[in-house]
Design an enzyme around this catalytic site. Structure first.
Site, PDB file in Angstrom:
ATOM      1  N   LYS A 246       2.091   4.928   7.212  1.00  0.00           N
ATOM      2  CA  LYS A 246       1.388   5.856   6.328  1.00  0.00           C
ATOM      3  C   LYS A 246       2.149   7.172   6.223  1.00  0.00           C
ATOM      4  O   LYS A 246       2.988   7.497   7.062  1.00  0.00           O
ATOM      5  CB  LYS A 246      -0.009   6.182   6.908  1.00  0.00           C
ATOM      6  CG  LYS A 246      -0.942   4.985   7.042  1.00  0.00           C
ATOM      7  CD  LYS A 246      -1.835   4.838   5.814  1.00  0.00           C
ATOM      8  CE  LYS A 246      -2.858   3.742   5.989  1.00  0.00           C
ATOM      9  NZ  LYS A 246      -2.377   2.417   5.607  1.00  0.00           N
TER      10      LYS A 246
ATOM     11  N   SER B 167       0.808  -1.220   0.000  1.00  0.00           N
ATOM     12  CA  SER B 167       0.000   0.000   0.000  1.00  0.00           C
ATOM     13  C   SER B 167       0.848   1.281   0.000  1.00  0.00           C
ATOM     14  O   SER B 167       0.322   2.362  -0.139  1.00  0.00           O
ATOM     15  CB  SER B 167      -0.932   0.009   1.212  1.00  0.00           C
ATOM     16  OG  SER B 167      -0.197   0.265   2.382  1.00  0.00           O
TER      17      SER B 167
END
Lengths: 129, 416
Positions: free
Chosen positions: A85, A48
Site C-alpha cells: 500500500k 489494487s
C-alpha cells in the site's frame, strides 16, 4: 553482473586501443539495489495498486533498511497478512491507501491493529510480454 | 572486549521472515529427512520439547498445540546468514564467523560497548527480520556466557563486567560452558564441580591433569585471560565431511556405491575450493539409530594416500575400495559419509620421490576444467560416471518452505 577479468585476448595484429580503458559492464544490481543485505524481491498478484503503476505479476524491490516516509509504497504486515500500500504518515495517524486508478481506498491504522512496515518499495520491475 | 552475536532460534526466525502469521506461534524446524527437531521457537521451548528429539516421539504434541513444522531450508538459512554476517562485518571488520548463526566481534577499539551492541541488534532485526542477542565479556568464553544471559534479558544484550564475573559464573551449569562437552561435565560433576565458578577455583595442575591443555585454556578464559583470538580471516578447514541420512534404508550395494561416489566427489570439490590436498580418507555406513533400541551399527574404514591429493577420480576410487571392505549385506543402512583429512596446502606440498609429475599436472588441469564447468554452468553439470544421477535417495523434505531469496520462482507473492 559480469566483470571482464580476462583482459582482451591477445591479438596477433594491433593491441586493442580499449585495453587501458576497460570498465566493468553495467550492473543492474548496482543500479537497483543500494543496500544488498537488506533488499528482498517480492511479486505482486492483483490490481489494487494499478494507480501507482504496480500491476499484477510485477516484481517489487524492497529495502528493509529504509525508514518509511509519507507517500512511500510499502510492503507491510497487517494482522499477520502481507499487503502492499501507499503509506501516509502524519503527526497523529498512519493511513494505508490502495489506488487502482478509479477509486482509492483508505485504511486508518489504529492501536488495535497489529501493523508493521516490512520494507519500503524502491523499484518495480516490469517484464514486457 | 569480545562480543558474541547469536541469532535467536535462527532457522525458525528465518521461516518467520516470510510468514508474519507465525509470529508468536509455535514453530519447529526439522533435520534432513524431517527426522529430528533442530530449531524451536520460544513457544515450543516453553512446551518442554527438547532439541534433537525425533519427530515421531512428539507427533501428538505437535497436533494438539498446532505446531508449525518446517523441513530445513538451507538455501534460505544460508542466504539470510550471509546477509547478517555482511551487516556485522560492515560495522566491525574484525569479526569471526563462528557458525551459520553466531559471530565473535572484536569490541576492543570501542568506547561504548552497549550502545554498539544495541545498534547492531536493532539493525540486523530491521534489515533482515531476524532477532539476535549479544553477550559481551573479556574473552570468547565469557562472551558466550554473557550471551546465555542476553537471551533471558528483555533487550537481548548482556555485558559481564570484570568486577562481577564470579557472580555470573556461579549462576550457570558447568555443562553450559563453551568447550565443556558431555564427557568433561560428567567428570567435573563427579569431582563436585557444578558451576564454572567451582572450576576456576581449582588449581592449574589439577585442571591440566584432568582436562588437558584445552581445558586449561577454557579456565584461563573464564578467569578473564584471552587464550582464543577473534580470527577474522577464517583458516581453511582441517577436515571435510559429506554425509547424509537417507529417506529410506538400503542394503543395495550398487546404490551405496553411487551414494559414496557422489559424496566423495562433492568432498573433493570442497577440498579443491580451499586449495588443499588430503592425505587420508575415511568412509562410514550406519544402520538406523531408532531401530535397535538406540544402538546402531557403524562400519567404517580409513585409507592413507601415498601422496596428498584432491583428484576426484582418485578419491572416489579409494572410497569405493573402502566401501567394498566394510559393506555387509546383512544390515540395511540409513546413513553414509565420506571424510577427508590430514590436509596440506596444494601449493606447499612435498613432492613424492616416485610420483609421476607429468601425469599429476595433467590431472590438476583436468580438475580445474571440471570445477570451472560446474562453477559457470551450475553445480553438478558434469559428474563422474559412478555418481548418482537420480535424486530418489536424497533427503525427504515434505514441509519445505520456498527458497524466497535464491530462486526467482520462489519469491514471496503478495496478493493485493
Amino acid at each position: 553482473m559480469t566483470t571482464p577479468f580476462i583482459k582482451f585476448i591477445a591479438s596477433a595484429g594491433f593491441p586493442s586501443p580499449a585495453e587501458d580503458f576497460l570498465e566493468p559492464t553495467l550492473d543492474l544490481n548496482k543500479y537497483l539495489i543500494t543496500n544488498p543485505p537488506a533488499t528482498f524481491c517480492v511479486r505482486v498478484n492483483g490490481n489494487s495498486m494499478n494507480g501507482a503503476r504496480i500491476n499484477s505479476g510485477d516484481v517489487l524491490i524492497v529495502d528493509r533498511s529504509l525508514e518509511p516516509k509519507t507517500n512511500n509504497i510499502v510492503v507491510a504486515t497487517l494482522n499477520g497478512n502481507f499487503i502492499v500500500k501507499k503509506i501516509i504518515i502524519n503527526k497523529k495517524n498512519i493511513y494505508l491507501i490502495s489506488d487502482n486508478g478509479e477509486q482509492s481506498k483508505k485504511i486508518k491504522i489504529d492501536d488495535q491493529s497489529d501493523f508493521n512496515v516490512w520494507g519500503v518499495v524502491t523499484s518495480v520491475i516490469i517484464k514486457l510480454p | 572486549m569480545i562480543a558474541l552475536l547469536d541469532c535467536n532460534n535462527f532457522y525458525a526466525s528465518c521461516e518467520r521472515i516470510f510468514r508474519p502469521d507465525l509470529i508468536l506461534k509455535p514453530v519447529i524446524v526439522l533435520s534432513n529427512n524431517d527426522g529430528c527437531v533442530i530449531a524451536r521457537s520460544n513457544e515450543v521451548k516453553k512446551m518442554g520439547i527438547p532439541m534433537g528429539i525425533p519427530l515421531f516421539k512428539i507427533k501428538e504434541l505437535v497436533r494438539k498445540n498446532q505446531i508449525n513444522l518446517f523441513s530445513s531450508n538451507f538455501a534460505l538459512y544460508g542466504d539470510i546468514s550471509n546477509r547478517i554476517m555482511n551487516i556485522i562485518k560492515n560495522d566491525i571488520p574484525n569479526t569471526e564467523i563462528y557458525s551459520i548463526d553466531e559471530a565473535f566481534l572484536d569490541f576492543d577499539s570501542l568506547n561504548n560497548y552497549k550502545l554498539k551492541a544495541l545498534d547492531l541488534i536493532q539493525k540486523v532485526n530491521q534489515w533482515t527480520g531476524v532477532p539476535v542477542s549479544i553477550g559481551i565479556g573479556q574473552t570468547k568464553t565469557l562472551s558466550k556466557i554473557a550471551n546465555f544471559f542476553a537471551k533471558q534479558s528483555n533487550n537481548n544484550i548482556f555485558y559481564i563486567h570484570k568486577s562481577n564475573v564470579n557472580f555470573y559464573l556461579s549462576k550457570i551449569n558447568i555443562s553450559d560452558v563453551w568447550g565443556i562437552g558431555p564427557n568433561y561435565s560428567k567428570l567435573l560433576k563427579k569431582n563436585n564441580i557444578f558451576t564454572p565458578l567451582d572450576l576456576v577455583q581449582k588449581n592449574d595442575k589439577w585442571i591440566i591433569n584432568n582436562l588437558s591443555i584445552n581445558g586449561l585454556k577454557i579456565v584461563h578464559e573464564l578467569r578473564g585471560e584471552k587464550c582464543f583470538d577473534v580470527k577474522f580471516d577464517t583458516p581453511p578447514k582441517k577436515n571435510i565431511r559429506v554425509s547424509r541420512t537417507f529417506s529410506n534404508e538400503t542394503n543395495d550395494y550398487l546404490k551405496l556405491q553411487k551414494i559414496i561416489s557422489t559424496f566423495a566427489s562433492k568432498a573433493s570439490e570442497k577440498l579443491r575450493m580451499q586449495n588443499s590436498l588430503a592425505s587420508s580418507i575415511y568412509i562410514f555406513i550406519k544402520t538406523n539409530r531408532f531401530k535397535f533400541n538406540g544402538k546402531n551399527y557403524k562400519l567404517s574404514g580409513k585409507f592413507n594416500f601415498d601422496y596428498p591429493t584432491n583428484d576426484n577420480s582418485m578419491i572416489v576410487k579409494k572410497s569405493l575400495k573402502i566401501l567394498a571392505e566394510i559393506f555387509s549385506s546383512e544390515q540395511s543402512y540409513k546413513q553414509a559419509g565420506v571424510m577427508l583429512g590430514d590436509f596440506v596446502l596444494s601449493n606447499k606440498f612435498q613432492r613424492g620421490l616416485f610420483e609421476d609429475l607429468k601425469q599429476k599436472n595433467k590431472r590438476l588441469k583436468l580438475m580445474k576444467t571440471f570445477d570451472n564447468i560446474n562453477l559457470n554452468f551450475g553445480s553438478e553439470t558434469i559428474k563422474l560416471g559412478s555418481e548418482e544421477f537420480y535424486d530418489n535417495w536424497r533427503t525427504k523434505r515434505n514441509k519445505l518452505s520456498p527458497s524466497y531469496t535464491t530462486k526467482w520462482n520462489d519469491i514471496l507473492v503478495v496478493n493485493i
